[in-house]
Scaffold this motif. Sequence first.
Motif, mmCIF file in Angstrom:
data_model
loop_
_atom_site.group_PDB
_atom_site.id
_atom_site.type_symbol
_atom_site.label_atom_id
_atom_site.label_comp_id
_atom_site.label_asym_id
_atom_site.label_seq_id
_atom_site.Cartn_x
_atom_site.Cartn_y
_atom_site.Cartn_z
ATOM 1 N N ASN A 1 5.848 4.133 -5.656
ATOM 2 C CA ASN A 1 4.610 3.684 -6.713
ATOM 3 C C ASN A 1 5.776 2.146 -7.467
ATOM 4 N N THR B 1 7.084 2.265 -1.466
ATOM 5 C CA THR B 1 5.889 3.221 -1.653
ATOM 6 C C THR B 1 5.344 2.612 -2.911
ATOM 7 N N TYR C 1 0.270 4.785 -2.991
ATOM 8 C CA TYR C 1 -0.910 5.638 -2.959
ATOM 9 C C TYR C 1 -1.911 4.867 -2.879
ATOM 10 N N ARG C 2 -1.985 3.938 -3.140
ATOM 11 C CA ARG C 2 -3.477 3.006 -3.574
ATOM 12 C C ARG C 2 -3.767 1.762 -3.039
ATOM 13 N N ASN D 1 -0.178 4.712 1.555
ATOM 14 C CA ASN D 1 -1.499 5.395 1.865
ATOM 15 C C ASN D 1 -2.240 5.018 3.466
ATOM 16 N N ASN E 1 1.617 8.139 4.259
ATOM 17 C CA ASN E 1 0.755 9.194 3.226
ATOM 18 C C ASN E 1 -0.726 8.984 2.988
ATOM 19 N N ARG E 2 -0.980 10.474 2.655
ATOM 20 C CA ARG E 2 -2.605 10.640 1.978
ATOM 21 C C ARG E 2 -3.374 11.187 3.815
#
Length: 317
Positions: free
Chosen positions: A157, A183, A185-186, A208, A234-235
């Motif tokens: 992140n 990385t 994820y948003r 993501n 991811n996700r």
Amino acid sequence: MNARSIDRRTLMKLLAAGTIASSVPAGVRTADASSGVPATAPAMTTRKVPRSGEALPVIGMGSSNTFDVGTAPTERAPLGQVLEGLVGAGGTVIDTSPMYGRAETVLGDLIRELGLRPRLWLATKVWTRGREAGEVQIEQSYARLGTDRLELLQIHNLLDWREHVPTIRALQESGKLRYSGITHYRADAHAELERVLGAERFDWLQVNYSLAEPEAATRLLPYCRDKGIAVMVNRPFADGALFERVRGKPLPPWAAELGCASWGQFFLRWIAAHPAVTCIIPATSKPRHMADNLAAGLAPLPDETQRERMRAYWASL
């Protein structure tokens, strides 16, 4: 039956029955006989890491919320089966993080017990502030995973990313680490991810991307393809949101033409068909779901026209 025509349901049955070795024709990928997994497994679609040419299976696995368990055999036995299923079907990539509770430790224990390390491609992350704290955390990750070499180390992140770059570079120079990455994820972090990729050389981006969260395709995925950066997704199920939307609804009648025998395969194959995607890491603690995920990588991936049809159908639901 051939390696390309094995669908999800067939693979799930074969894995559950332990009969993959007798059901797959000669000439497909051979597993490590010492690993305790079937001697042969269906071939899986692979993608090359742009900066090395290394080919990786397009379906791997994550460990968030799934491998954070205790020491009880009832908790760990299914996870061992998940790992054996991954390797038995030709998968190699496992992603984890110190952020995921006990996941690194559990993975390290199971990998050692099952003798799977030679067949695996391990990725973890650094997730703390400060260079010294990062060095300590990274050392702990190596120890927990029971390895002296990692394939990929990512800055989780983007947390304090500048402070961790020198440590990552030193590990690469020493031969203890192959690739570097960042990385998030948003979607609201995508602009910052692109900025960091332009400021510092990284081999991988983890981000993501799914039918429910398609924003990465606007700029990030084309950017990575142009710059030769591998992409780990991811996700892929948007934390279950995709399955909630299709609950009780049948697949479109033409899904079989694309090799999709379940909604999970529909979702994963749409992602995998993007040319910038190197590997997808759906997380699971259930062997049957591991088999279901892996089957998404077996048949020829959808072309762009088919992929647009999938997207339009999703939008119509």
